[in-house]
Design an enzyme around this catalytic site. Structure first.
Site, mmCIF file in Angstrom:
data_model
loop_
_atom_site.group_PDB
_atom_site.id
_atom_site.type_symbol
_atom_site.label_atom_id
_atom_site.label_comp_id
_atom_site.label_asym_id
_atom_site.label_seq_id
_atom_site.Cartn_x
_atom_site.Cartn_y
_atom_site.Cartn_z
ATOM 1 N N ARG A 165 9.584 26.137 -8.228
ATOM 2 C CA ARG A 165 9.461 27.574 -8.464
ATOM 3 C C ARG A 165 10.747 28.059 -9.129
ATOM 4 O O ARG A 165 11.830 27.913 -8.553
ATOM 5 C CB ARG A 165 9.238 28.300 -7.137
ATOM 6 C CG ARG A 165 9.217 29.803 -7.268
ATOM 7 C CD ARG A 165 8.851 30.494 -5.948
ATOM 8 N NE ARG A 165 8.766 31.923 -6.189
ATOM 9 C CZ ARG A 165 9.629 32.826 -5.720
ATOM 10 N NH1 ARG A 165 10.635 32.464 -4.940
ATOM 11 N NH2 ARG A 165 9.492 34.100 -6.022
ATOM 12 N N HIS A 201 12.363 38.098 -11.404
ATOM 13 C CA HIS A 201 13.262 37.908 -10.273
ATOM 14 C C HIS A 201 14.527 38.708 -10.581
ATOM 15 O O HIS A 201 15.614 38.170 -10.708
ATOM 16 C CB HIS A 201 13.536 36.421 -10.028
ATOM 17 C CG HIS A 201 14.021 36.096 -8.639
ATOM 18 N ND1 HIS A 201 13.436 35.134 -7.835
ATOM 19 C CD2 HIS A 201 15.041 36.606 -7.906
ATOM 20 C CE1 HIS A 201 14.096 35.057 -6.689
ATOM 21 N NE2 HIS A 201 15.084 35.949 -6.703
ATOM 22 N N GLU A 260 9.934 39.746 -4.500
ATOM 23 C CA GLU A 260 10.566 40.673 -3.563
ATOM 24 C C GLU A 260 10.749 42.067 -4.150
ATOM 25 O O GLU A 260 11.883 42.524 -4.353
ATOM 26 C CB GLU A 260 11.908 40.109 -3.070
ATOM 27 C CG GLU A 260 11.766 38.779 -2.348
ATOM 28 C CD GLU A 260 13.034 38.324 -1.640
ATOM 29 O OE1 GLU A 260 14.074 38.987 -1.778
ATOM 30 O OE2 GLU A 260 12.970 37.294 -0.942
ATOM 31 N N ASN A 268 8.357 35.187 1.409
ATOM 32 C CA ASN A 268 9.751 34.751 1.528
ATOM 33 C C ASN A 268 10.227 35.164 2.911
ATOM 34 O O ASN A 268 10.118 36.337 3.288
ATOM 35 C CB ASN A 268 10.634 35.430 0.469
ATOM 36 C CG ASN A 268 10.244 35.047 -0.954
ATOM 37 O OD1 ASN A 268 9.355 34.203 -1.159
ATOM 38 N ND2 ASN A 268 10.909 35.627 -1.926
ATOM 39 N N TYR A 272 13.358 34.814 5.870
ATOM 40 C CA TYR A 272 14.701 34.389 6.261
ATOM 41 C C TYR A 272 15.020 34.691 7.727
ATOM 42 O O TYR A 272 15.649 33.898 8.390
ATOM 43 C CB TYR A 272 15.761 35.038 5.352
ATOM 44 C CG TYR A 272 15.707 34.446 3.958
ATOM 45 C CD1 TYR A 272 16.356 33.258 3.665
ATOM 46 C CD2 TYR A 272 14.934 35.038 2.956
ATOM 47 C CE1 TYR A 272 16.278 32.677 2.402
ATOM 48 C CE2 TYR A 272 14.844 34.464 1.691
ATOM 49 C CZ TYR A 272 15.514 33.279 1.426
ATOM 50 O OH TYR A 272 15.417 32.703 0.190
ATOM 51 N N GLU A 317 9.917 31.158 -0.385
ATOM 52 C CA GLU A 317 11.357 30.995 -0.154
ATOM 53 C C GLU A 317 11.606 30.897 1.333
ATOM 54 O O GLU A 317 11.049 31.680 2.111
ATOM 55 C CB GLU A 317 12.168 32.210 -0.661
ATOM 56 C CG GLU A 317 12.368 32.271 -2.140
ATOM 57 C CD GLU A 317 13.212 33.471 -2.568
ATOM 58 O OE1 GLU A 317 14.078 33.917 -1.792
ATOM 59 O OE2 GLU A 317 12.989 33.949 -3.683
HETATM 60 C C1 FCB Z 1 16.091 36.313 -1.501
HETATM 61 C C2 FCB Z 1 16.118 36.225 -3.017
HETATM 62 C C3 FCB Z 1 16.776 34.985 -3.538
HETATM 63 C C4 FCB Z 1 17.988 34.612 -2.730
HETATM 64 C C5 FCB Z 1 17.652 34.554 -1.267
HETATM 65 C C6 FCB Z 1 18.787 34.126 -0.386
HETATM 66 O O1 FCB Z 1 16.038 37.634 -1.125
HETATM 67 O O2 FCB Z 1 14.815 36.294 -3.538
HETATM 68 O O3 FCB Z 1 17.073 35.190 -4.899
HETATM 69 O O4 FCB Z 1 18.997 35.484 -2.983
HETATM 70 O O5 FCB Z 1 17.195 35.802 -0.846
#
Ligand code: FCB
Length: 470
Positions: free
Chosen positions: A85, A129, A174, A298, A300, A372
């Site tokens: 990707r 992006h 995002e 995505n 985290y 992500e």
């Molecule tokens: C996300 C982004 C990516 C990177 C990660 C850590 O929000 O899409 O570009 O910065 O975080």
């Protein structure tokens, strides 16, 4: 006679057609910002503004992927990735964001796609992006409706060039970050701090997605968007905490999910956003909620949220000053003592299962991909290479969370580690390393970390070991 345990007994297997990938983004890796006719983007302008990126870093050179993509594709191939990707730089393809097309820019992506296909790696381009052509920002940027139309035109141009070789397209990455970090908190390019502009930007990013997705699908491609979803939990049962969690979940998750998958904005979020005018016109939400072939998630971390005075804002950049949550500026974020990554983000893999099962349970069915997921840690190079057990543990735990979601019936079809390479981490510059491959930013040498080798073995086995980080 001893019988060897079958693979199924020694590992948590994933579906045989599961997509195993890694992700990057153009401005974070390409460099070559003034090469072969590329125009300036808002990130070029922003990064060159003093005091907005840690260390004064810029993406001017980044990890020089523009010149080293052959080596990088070989690296992906050696890891056994089934998909890559990456994002396409709009100002490389269309320097002014409208009108003239830069053939050399398109050629770069043709070469990249061809190299990937030759290596047996499926290209998964993302069209946006965050690197808006500066000329479009000068004409109003995402708060201007016209930008959405320009985006749809640009999508068609790229599809015309590589659509015969690319099946899966992501429109916008995002949109929350692009809209609210870009136009409300000012942590990201273009660095504006105007709540009304940010909500209009959010709507127009979604509208741009809808128009681009329709154009791509009309041309036979499969298209979707990638959203950054969070598990959101109130810090306590107190009504102000519960309401704070509703607000953050509303603007961070439901605003985008409801629009994309149901063609409507949540009423409570629209009420929170009073008195801002999103600029919605008749028919927009039908376009935004039009059919898609996949949703990228995505993930985290989890947000634990309080409405009580005094809690710290979530960390969005080293220079964060304003809130990226219009209408919820009073909301705070609480840490509960879990281990953190180098970003200060608490690690909570259960949130990934939670967001995936939530999308599957609350929305009409759509194939999901984790587009992500990953972590920054302070990696060091030693004689042994780069050992990153914390990242291995993070990835392992999150893949277990994916496996659990699949076990609960979630149509999760693939996973992309963020990131293939250490790179320019936006406001943090080169200070935060997310790669499974280490990059020496001086020499541009690539050194696969332990996590890259571990991920490669996971891909080779089609699953993870029964016990942690095996
Ligand atoms: C996300 C982004 C990516 C990177 C990660 C850590 O929000 O899409 O570009 O910065 O975080």
């Amino acid at each position: 006679m001893t019988t060897q345990p079958s693979q199924a007994e020694t590992r948590l297997g994933f579906p045989t057609d599961f997509v195993w990938g890694a992700a990057t983004a153009a401005y974070q890796i390409e460099g070559a910002v003034a090469v072969d006719g590329r125009g300036p983007s808002i990130w070029d302008t922003f990064a060159h503004t003093p005091g907005v990126v840690l260390g004064g870093d810029t993406g001017d050179v980044a990890v020089d992927h523009y010149h080293r993509f052959g080596e990088d594709v070989a690296l992906m191939s050696s890891l056994g990735l089934s998909a890559y990707r990456f994002s396409i730089s709009w100002p490389r393809v269309q320097p002014g964001g409208s009108g003239a097309v830069n053939a050399k820019g398109l050629d770069f992506y043709r070469r990249l796609v061809d190299a990937l296909l030759t290596a047996g790696i499926e290209p998964w381009p993302t069209l946006y992006h965050w690197d808006l052509p500066q000329e479009l920002e000068d004409k109003g940027g995402w708060p201007a409706r016209d930008t959405a139309y320009r985006f749809a035109e640009y999508a068609a141009i790229v599809h015309e060039a590589i659509g015969d070789r690319v099946a899966h397209w992501t429109t916008v990455n995002e949109p929350w970050c692009a809209a609210f970090l870009g136009y409300a908190s000012g942590d990201h390019a273009p660095g504006r701090r105007d709540p009304e502009s940010s909500v209009r930007a959010a709507h127009h990013l979604l509208l741009g997605h809808g128009m681009a997705a329709a154009a791509l699908r009309g041309a036979g491609a499969q298209a979707g968007a990638a959203v950054n979803l969070y598990a959101v939990t109130p810090a306590s049962e107190a009504p102000e905490d519960v309401d704070a969690a509703r607000r953050i979940d509303g603007l961070q998750n439901r605003f985008f999910l409801d629009a994309l998958l149901r063609g409507r904005y949540p009423e409570d979020v629209l009420a929170d956003l009073e008195p801002y005018d999103l600029g919605v016109r008749d028919g927009d939400l039908e376009i935004i909620g039009g059919p898609i072939d996949m949703l990228g998630v995505n993930y985290y971390n989890r947000f634990i949220v309080t409405g009580k005075e005094g809690a710290a804002p979530a960390i969005t950049s080293p220079f964060a000053q304003a809130s990226p949550w219009p209408g919820s500026e009073h909301v705070g974020f609480v840490q509960v003592g879990r281990p953190v990554t180098a970003m200060g983000w608490e690690i909570d893999e259960s949130g990934l299962t939670e967001v995936l099962t939530r999308v599957a349970a609350d929305y009409p069915p759509v194939p999901l991909y984790v587009t992500e997921n990953g972590a920054a840690f302070d990696d060091v190079v030693s004689a042994e290479g780069v050992e990153d057990p914390d990242r291995v543990a993070y990835l392992d735990a999150h893949l277990r969370a994916c496996h659990a979601a699949i076990g609960q019936g979630v149509p999760l079809r693939g996973y992309f580690a963020w990131s293939l390479l250490d790179n320019f981490e936006w406001g943090w510059g080169y200070a935060k390393r997310f790669g499974i491959v280490y990059v020496d930013f001086e020499t541009q040498a690539r050194i696969p970390k332990t996590s890259a080798r571990w991920y490669s073995s996971v891909i080779g086995r089609g699953g993870i070991g029964l016990s942690s980080a095996e």
